[in-house]
Scaffold this motif. Structure first.
Motif, mmCIF file in Angstrom:
data_model
loop_
_atom_site.group_PDB
_atom_site.id
_atom_site.type_symbol
_atom_site.label_atom_id
_atom_site.label_comp_id
_atom_site.label_asym_id
_atom_site.label_seq_id
_atom_site.Cartn_x
_atom_site.Cartn_y
_atom_site.Cartn_z
ATOM 1 N N VAL A 59 -3.524 13.048 5.973
ATOM 2 C CA VAL A 59 -3.387 13.440 7.369
ATOM 3 C C VAL A 59 -4.169 12.487 8.266
ATOM 4 N N GLN A 60 -3.613 12.199 9.432
ATOM 5 C CA GLN A 60 -4.270 11.375 10.435
ATOM 6 C C GLN A 60 -3.999 11.947 11.823
ATOM 7 N N LEU A 61 -4.991 11.808 12.703
ATOM 8 C CA LEU A 61 -4.825 12.221 14.085
ATOM 9 C C LEU A 61 -4.170 11.086 14.859
ATOM 10 N N ALA A 62 -3.093 11.390 15.577
ATOM 11 C CA ALA A 62 -2.366 10.368 16.326
ATOM 12 C C ALA A 62 -1.941 10.950 17.673
ATOM 13 N N GLU A 63 -1.318 10.071 18.457
ATOM 14 C CA GLU A 63 -0.795 10.510 19.752
ATOM 15 C C GLU A 63 0.691 10.238 19.796
ATOM 16 N N ARG A 64 1.478 11.248 20.103
ATOM 17 C CA ARG A 64 2.933 11.130 20.204
ATOM 18 C C ARG A 64 3.381 11.698 21.545
ATOM 19 N N THR A 65 4.080 10.878 22.297
ATOM 20 C CA THR A 65 4.609 11.283 23.613
ATOM 21 C C THR A 65 3.531 11.948 24.476
ATOM 22 N N GLY A 66 2.346 11.380 24.420
ATOM 23 C CA GLY A 66 1.265 11.891 25.243
ATOM 24 C C GLY A 66 0.575 13.122 24.706
ATOM 25 N N GLU A 67 0.961 13.579 23.511
ATOM 26 C CA GLU A 67 0.350 14.766 22.920
ATOM 27 C C GLU A 67 -0.406 14.366 21.659
ATOM 28 N N GLY A 159 -2.748 -23.633 -7.575
ATOM 29 C CA GLY A 159 -1.448 -22.995 -7.725
ATOM 30 C C GLY A 159 -1.372 -21.574 -7.214
ATOM 31 N N THR A 160 -2.425 -21.088 -6.561
ATOM 32 C CA THR A 160 -2.411 -19.715 -6.076
ATOM 33 C C THR A 160 -3.412 -19.551 -4.944
ATOM 34 N N MET A 161 -3.150 -18.570 -4.098
ATOM 35 C CA MET A 161 -4.080 -18.190 -3.042
ATOM 36 C C MET A 161 -4.808 -16.897 -3.398
ATOM 37 N N GLY A 162 -4.729 -16.501 -4.674
ATOM 38 C CA GLY A 162 -5.430 -15.302 -5.123
ATOM 39 C C GLY A 162 -4.473 -14.144 -5.342
ATOM 40 N N ALA A 163 -5.026 -12.943 -5.291
ATOM 41 C CA ALA A 163 -4.230 -11.733 -5.484
ATOM 42 C C ALA A 163 -4.844 -10.625 -4.632
ATOM 43 N N VAL A 164 -4.024 -9.641 -4.278
ATOM 44 C CA VAL A 164 -4.494 -8.530 -3.453
ATOM 45 C C VAL A 164 -3.846 -7.242 -3.938
ATOM 46 N N ILE A 165 -4.496 -6.124 -3.618
ATOM 47 C CA ILE A 165 -3.834 -4.831 -3.760
ATOM 48 C C ILE A 165 -3.770 -4.214 -2.369
ATOM 49 N N ARG A 166 -2.844 -3.325 -2.181
ATOM 50 C CA ARG A 166 -2.660 -2.681 -0.875
ATOM 51 C C ARG A 166 -3.056 -1.220 -0.989
ATOM 52 N N MET A 167 -3.974 -0.783 -0.129
ATOM 53 C CA MET A 167 -4.405 0.612 -0.125
ATOM 54 C C MET A 167 -3.853 1.318 1.100
ATOM 55 N N ARG A 168 -3.410 2.532 0.884
ATOM 56 C CA ARG A 168 -2.837 3.330 1.965
ATOM 57 C C ARG A 168 -3.627 4.641 2.092
ATOM 58 N N GLY A 169 -3.527 5.250 3.235
ATOM 59 C CA GLY A 169 -4.241 6.500 3.450
ATOM 60 C C GLY A 169 -5.683 6.260 3.850
ATOM 61 N N GLN A 170 -6.473 7.318 3.842
ATOM 62 C CA GLN A 170 -7.848 7.251 4.307
ATOM 63 C C GLN A 170 -8.833 7.256 3.149
ATOM 64 N N MET A 171 -10.018 6.729 3.404
ATOM 65 C CA MET A 171 -11.069 6.685 2.402
ATOM 66 C C MET A 171 -11.837 8.005 2.440
ATOM 67 N N PRO A 172 -11.916 8.715 1.326
ATOM 68 C CA PRO A 172 -12.515 10.059 1.362
ATOM 69 C C PRO A 172 -14.003 10.076 1.695
ATOM 70 N N GLU A 334 -13.461 3.469 7.993
ATOM 71 C CA GLU A 334 -14.264 4.634 8.341
ATOM 72 C C GLU A 334 -13.988 5.747 7.330
ATOM 73 N N PRO A 335 -14.930 6.035 6.432
ATOM 74 C CA PRO A 335 -14.695 7.120 5.469
ATOM 75 C C PRO A 335 -14.731 8.487 6.143
ATOM 76 N N ILE A 336 -14.023 9.424 5.579
ATOM 77 C CA ILE A 336 -14.003 10.781 6.127
ATOM 78 C C ILE A 336 -15.395 11.413 6.038
ATOM 79 N N ASP A 337 -15.965 11.387 4.835
ATOM 80 C CA ASP A 337 -17.321 11.909 4.619
ATOM 81 C C ASP A 337 -18.283 10.727 4.683
ATOM 82 N N ASP A 338 -19.132 10.707 5.714
ATOM 83 C CA ASP A 338 -19.990 9.544 5.957
ATOM 84 C C ASP A 338 -21.428 9.773 5.511
ATOM 85 N N ARG A 339 -21.615 10.637 4.524
ATOM 86 C CA ARG A 339 -22.972 10.844 4.016
ATOM 87 C C ARG A 339 -23.440 9.624 3.233
ATOM 88 N N PRO A 340 -24.752 9.308 3.269
ATOM 89 C CA PRO A 340 -25.277 8.093 2.623
ATOM 90 C C PRO A 340 -25.052 8.071 1.114
#
Length: 369
Positions: A59-67, A159-172, A334-340
């Motif tokens: 889940v993410q907070l967003a703005e749609r049509t001004g709401e 022969g390469t520029m490296g490798a990457v992985i793609r992460m989606r969603g939020q960091m807990p 920005e993690p959801i839970d920001d405790r140290p």
């Protein structure tokens, strides 16, 4: 349009203390909760995220049509299908590193002798693969949606520029951010040390006389990081030969690439691995530290340009100064839970940056000729 969400999605009453829902819609597989927040955004996200995750949604907070709207999408799991794009890029990178590797072995890349470059290909792709596997495994451990590695073919020295992985969603939480960020560099560094050690004990490559005696030959000199120098010292093996007809085994360069990539990834800005680690260690303070990094890289480039006969090396740090500026501007995760973090992770984080410093080379590559 509906007043209630699907049966598998959380009811508005589950989080009404922080978000007053007045309408629910379903569209393109997502559930949209329109409403008004009754608290600040950080508290809202911390409250609703575990509720939706327990129901199998991100889940993410967003703005749609001004709401304002909470956009809930099913938490993606592995589809089980064949990852064709990953496989195609893997094969393309295998071929590009094999082609470039043939030049390291001084063989014709358009002949069966190209197979002599397989050790170089395995070394380079192995180190890169282990690095990304570290990220991938820890992403799965923390239930963060991540893709398989994407290798990047490129007609460069390696022969390469490296490798990457793609992460989606939020960091807990910070723990997940730290573990995922640190796992790649640490795993890749172990692989780089092993590969570098293997390359050092392998026999040197013979340089053809026509290459040694060519008046138009261009010499490429590599700087060696302190960590690789230490490995060579422990093994009692040289990193260079006085005899121009001998060159170190190309497998060593797999270790060199792994160490250089480790240092670059640990630059503590934005969404680089170092940025993830710094953000998890010091929280929001990371955003105040990050702008100092590109400034330092530009200063290093200026110093090399003015005081050292290594103008092309200065260009490397200018390029990375620009890249660091861009990722700094993009901000950190920005993690959801920001405790140290706990003390153990803090100690590992400090150690990770120290190991990264041992991979630093002021002049990584210098072209002479």
């Amino acid at each position: 349009m509906s007043a209630q969400p699907p049966d598998d999605a959380p009811a508005p009453s589950a989080f009404q203390s922080v978000f007053d829902v007045y309408e629910v819609r379903e569209t393109d597989g997502a559930v949209l909760y329109f409403g008004d927040p009754t608290t600040d955004q950080r508290t809202l996200e911390r409250t609703v995220w575990p509720v939706f995750r327990d129901h199998g949604y991100d889940v993410q907070l967003a703005e749609r049509t001004g709401e304002l709207v909470l956009v809930a999408q099913p938490h993606e799991a592995d589809s089980g299908g064949v990852p064709w794009k990953n496989a195609a890029l893997f094969v393309a990178t295998l071929l590009s590193t094999l082609f470039v590797g043939a030049q390291w072995y001084y063989v014709d890349p358009f002949s069966p002798e190209i197979l002599r470059a397989l050790p170089f290909t395995v070394a380079v792709m192995g180190v890169l693969g282990v690095h990304e596997a570290g990220h991938y495994v820890m992403s799965k451990y923390h239930d963060v949606d991540a893709s398989l590695p994407y290798f990047i073919p490129f007609p460069s020295l390696f022969g390469t520029m490296g490798a990457v992985i793609r992460m989606r969603g939020q960091m807990p939480d910070r723990d997940a951010l730290f573990d995922i960020g640190a796992a790649g560099p640490l795993a890749g560094l172990v692989a780089a040390v092993v590969v570098g050690a293997i390359g050092l004990v392998l026999p040197p490559v013979s340089v053809p006389p026509e290459v040694v005696n060519s008046a138009s030959a261009v010499e490429i000199r590599f700087g060696y990081p302190p960590l690789l120098q230490a490995v060579a010292a422990v093994l009692g093996e040289p990193l260079a030969y006085s005899d121009p007809t001998k060159s170190i085994n190309p497998v060593v360069m797999g270790g060199w690439i792994g160490m250089f990539i480790t240092f670059l990834n640990l630059i503590p800005v934005g969404q680089l691995d170092g940025g993830h680690i710094l953000r998890s260690l010091v929280g929001d303070t990371a955003d105040r530290i990050a702008p100092l990094v590109p400034t330092s890289l530009f200063a290093l480039a200026g110093y090399l340009y003015l005081t050292n006969d290594a103008g092309n090396a200065a260009g490397i740090w200018v390029m990375w100064g620009i890249m660091a500026s861009v990722v700094t501007f993009m901000g950190s995760v920005e993690p959801i839970d920001d405790r140290p973090l706990d003390k153990r992770r803090v100690a590992v984080g400090v150690l990770t940056f120290a190991l990264g410093a041992l991979c630093f080379m002021p002049v990584p590559i210098q072209i002479v000729g």
